[in-house]
Scaffold this active site. Structure first.
Site, short mmCIF file in Angstrom:
data_model
loop_
_atom_site.label_atom_id
_atom_site.label_comp_id
_atom_site.label_asym_id
_atom_site.label_seq_id
_atom_site.Cartn_x
_atom_site.Cartn_y
_atom_site.Cartn_z
N GLY A 47 32.76 34.05 31.17
CA GLY A 47 31.51 33.47 31.69
C GLY A 47 30.68 32.88 30.58
O GLY A 47 30.03 31.84 30.74
N GLU A 107 23.86 36.17 31.08
CA GLU A 107 25.24 36.48 30.63
C GLU A 107 25.24 37.03 29.20
O GLU A 107 26.16 36.76 28.41
CB GLU A 107 26.17 35.28 30.84
CG GLU A 107 26.21 34.90 32.32
CD GLU A 107 27.44 34.20 32.79
OE1 GLU A 107 28.47 34.29 32.12
OE2 GLU A 107 27.36 33.58 33.86
N ILE A 160 9.77 14.00 20.61
CA ILE A 160 10.06 12.57 20.39
C ILE A 160 9.43 11.73 21.50
O ILE A 160 8.93 10.64 21.27
CB ILE A 160 11.60 12.35 20.31
CG1 ILE A 160 12.12 12.96 19.00
CG2 ILE A 160 11.95 10.87 20.41
CD1 ILE A 160 13.64 13.05 18.91
N1 CAA Z 1 35.23 42.77 26.63
C1 CAA Z 1 35.98 43.74 27.20
N2 CAA Z 1 35.61 45.03 27.20
C2 CAA Z 1 34.45 45.34 26.61
C3 CAA Z 1 33.61 44.38 26.00
C4 CAA Z 1 34.07 43.05 26.02
N3 CAA Z 1 33.33 42.05 25.48
N4 CAA Z 1 32.52 44.99 25.51
C5 CAA Z 1 32.64 46.27 25.79
N5 CAA Z 1 33.80 46.50 26.45
C6 CAA Z 1 34.31 47.78 26.93
C7 CAA Z 1 34.61 48.72 25.76
O1 CAA Z 1 35.93 48.56 25.30
C8 CAA Z 1 34.37 50.07 26.39
O2 CAA Z 1 35.49 50.46 27.15
P1 CAA Z 1 36.36 51.78 26.75
O3 CAA Z 1 35.40 52.88 26.46
O4 CAA Z 1 37.20 52.02 27.96
O5 CAA Z 1 37.14 51.37 25.56
C9 CAA Z 1 33.27 49.81 27.41
O6 CAA Z 1 33.30 48.42 27.69
C10 CAA Z 1 31.91 50.23 26.92
O7 CAA Z 1 31.66 49.52 25.74
P2 CAA Z 1 30.59 49.95 24.67
O8 CAA Z 1 30.77 51.39 24.33
O9 CAA Z 1 30.66 48.97 23.58
O10 CAA Z 1 29.23 49.83 25.50
P3 CAA Z 1 27.76 49.61 24.97
O11 CAA Z 1 26.88 50.17 26.03
O12 CAA Z 1 27.60 50.09 23.58
O13 CAA Z 1 27.59 48.01 24.87
C11 CAA Z 1 27.36 45.78 25.74
C12 CAA Z 1 28.07 47.13 25.80
C13 CAA Z 1 28.23 44.83 24.93
C14 CAA Z 1 25.99 45.83 25.12
C15 CAA Z 1 27.28 45.39 27.22
O14 CAA Z 1 26.46 46.31 27.91
C16 CAA Z 1 26.81 44.00 27.46
O15 CAA Z 1 27.56 43.05 27.31
N6 CAA Z 1 25.53 43.83 27.89
C17 CAA Z 1 25.02 42.57 28.35
C18 CAA Z 1 25.19 42.47 29.85
C19 CAA Z 1 25.25 41.06 30.33
O16 CAA Z 1 25.83 40.18 29.73
N7 CAA Z 1 24.66 40.83 31.52
C20 CAA Z 1 24.74 39.57 32.14
C21 CAA Z 1 24.43 39.71 33.60
S1 CAA Z 1 25.40 38.64 34.60
C22 CAA Z 1 24.58 37.16 34.64
O17 CAA Z 1 23.69 36.91 33.89
C23 CAA Z 1 25.15 36.19 35.60
C24 CAA Z 1 24.21 35.11 36.00
O18 CAA Z 1 23.47 35.28 36.93
C25 CAA Z 1 24.25 33.81 35.33
#
Ligand code: CAA
Length: 389
Positions: A252, A373, A347
């Site tokens: 995304g 996102e 501009i």
């Molecule tokens: N890809 C795949 N897996 C991932 C990942 C990634 N980029 N990031 C984390 N994971 C997995 C990890 O491997 C872990 O899994 P396992 O324990 O099974 O190995 C699990 O997810 C948890 O990961 P973390 O321990 O790293 O979790 P965290 O809480 O420390 O951090 C974060 C995670 C990266 C901060 C995450 O919470 C995040 O991306 N937050 C932002 C959320 C977001 O993007 N929201 C958007 C909303 S949707 C939207 O906006 C749509 C719209 O309307 C336009």
């Protein structure tokens, strides 16, 4: 900006005739069908119903879905090119398109069952139905593992309770992918993603947000009270929901990076044109070095953003690791979108501050690309983690 695409070809990005045809089709559609009325729709917060229908007919809503499910079977580079062109004119239309393509359709095709694909993906890919992706909550934005919405396991079905916030396509979608906590003890490994059809008892579309930008897209809160969802609507194994959300968001972010790139490029093109028409101190303002420098810097940064977007898209197409590349593309493109659109307003001077000249809308639309996102801060977190992985 066609020359920029050709430059990338020179850099062995292997952009094909097909890519250039997609670019032309998206540009034509944006100019002829999105540009008329874009200011009015923004003012009135009017969802572009007719235009979205046309996007479906033209194949823009399921670009990467394989033809067997009614999609275009195109690569991610084609998708990024189309999003860029559409975002140059109408970022509300492009977010509707982006969520449907890269969060909902991609998520279903990559991780759904054959039955789920037949039942939902075919409709989503053709535009017969739009999809929404429901991760964010009032108390869970960046900290996405802190889900309050629950999906209690009742044997052959789940019961969902909770509220989702800031949901793109919230009012217009026929189906929602809902992330919810089933087993709190298992933390993020106890989260599921369920497909919930609009009209399911207890599923209510809440408040429509009155937004700074992308005002013609409809962003709602969604309320779930004892919503019964059959188990066959779960995506993946029990507990796969958070991994599903993260994996889907990786792709995304390429879509939103392309959107930010398009917003920046659209504002730049308007500013370049205006600078050659507007006269001050006896000559076109483009002849003044102060303006030339702004445009030169804008063109350079936009080109850099484009390279990052195509790199991420290409890596995804080649099935290589693209997590960091997607985060870098989104971080950089969204930061320069905010900066370049602000310069475009500058501009234009006083004209830039009024709606008729479009650039103020570009500036308002750019802001959300630094937030949704995954905020810029979250992208930095993702990039940093990958540095030492
Ligand atoms: N890809 C795949 N897996 C991932 C990942 C990634 N980029 N990031 C984390 N994971 C997995 C990890 O491997 C872990 O899994 P396992 O324990 O099974 O190995 C699990 O997810 C948890 O990961 P973390 O321990 O790293 O979790 P965290 O809480 O420390 O951090 C974060 C995670 C990266 C901060 C995450 O919470 C995040 O991306 N937050 C932002 C959320 C977001 O993007 N929201 C958007 C909303 S949707 C939207 O906006 C749509 C719209 O309307 C336009």
């Amino acid at each position: 900006m066609t020359s920029a695409i050709q430059d990338l070809q020179g850099l062995n990005f292997n952009l094909s005739e097909e890519h250039l045809a997609v670019q032309e089709a998206a540009r034509d559609f944006a100019q002829t069908e999105l540009l008329p009325g874009v200011i009015d729709r923004d003012n009135a917060q009017q969802f572009p119903t007719e235009q979205v229908k046309r996007m479906g007919e033209l194949g823009f809503l399921g670009m990467m879905v394989s033809p067997e499910y009614g999609g275009g079977g195109m690569d991610t580079v084609s998708y990024a090119i189309a999003i860029e062109e559409i975002s140059k004119i109408d970022a509300s239309a492009s977010v509707i398109m982006s969520v449907n393509n890269s969060l909902v359709c991609y998520g279903l095709e990559a991780f759904g069952t054959e039955e789920q694909k037949q039942k939902y993906l075919t409709k989503l890919a053709s535009g017969a139905m739009l999809g929404a992706f429901c991760l964010s909550e009032p108390e869970a934005g960046s900290d996405a593992t802190s889900q309050s919405t629950t999906a209690d396991d009742k044997g052959d079905h789940y019961v969902i309770n909770g509220t989702k916030n800031w949901i793109t396509n919230g009012g217009s979608s026929g189906v929602a992918l809902v992330i919810a906590q089933t087993d709190r003890e298992k933390k993020h490994r106890g989260i599921n993603c369920l497909i919930v059809e609009k009209g399911t008892p207890g599923f209510v579309v809440g408040k429509k947000e009155d937004k700074l930008g992308i005002r013609a897209s409809d962003t709602h809160s969604l309320l779930f009270t004892d919503v019964k969802v059959p188990k066959e609507n779960r995506i993946g194994e029990d507990g796969f929901g958070f991994k599903f959300a993260m994996s889907t968001l990786n792709g995304g972010r390429i879509g939103i990076a392309a959107q930010a790139l398009g917003i920046a490029a659209g504002a730049y093109e308007l500013a370049l044109k205006y600078s050659q028409e507007r006269k001050a101190f006896g000559k076109a303002i483009f002849e003044h070095q102060a303006i030339q420098f702004k445009l030169a810097e804008m063109a350079t940064k936009i080109e850099a953003a484009r390279l990052l977007v195509y790199k991420a898209a290409r890596l995804k197409d080649e099935q290589k690791d693209y997590v960091q590349a997607a985060a870098m593309a989104k971080l950089y493109a969204s930061e320069i979108a905010m900066w370049a659109t602000t310069e475009a307003v500058q501009i234009h001077g006083g004209y830039g501050f009024v709606k008729e000249f479009h650039v103020e809308r570009c500036m308002r639309d750019a802001k959300i690309t630094q937030i949704y996102e995954g905020t810029s801060e979250i992208q930095k977190l993702v990039i940093a983690r990958e540095l030492i992985r």
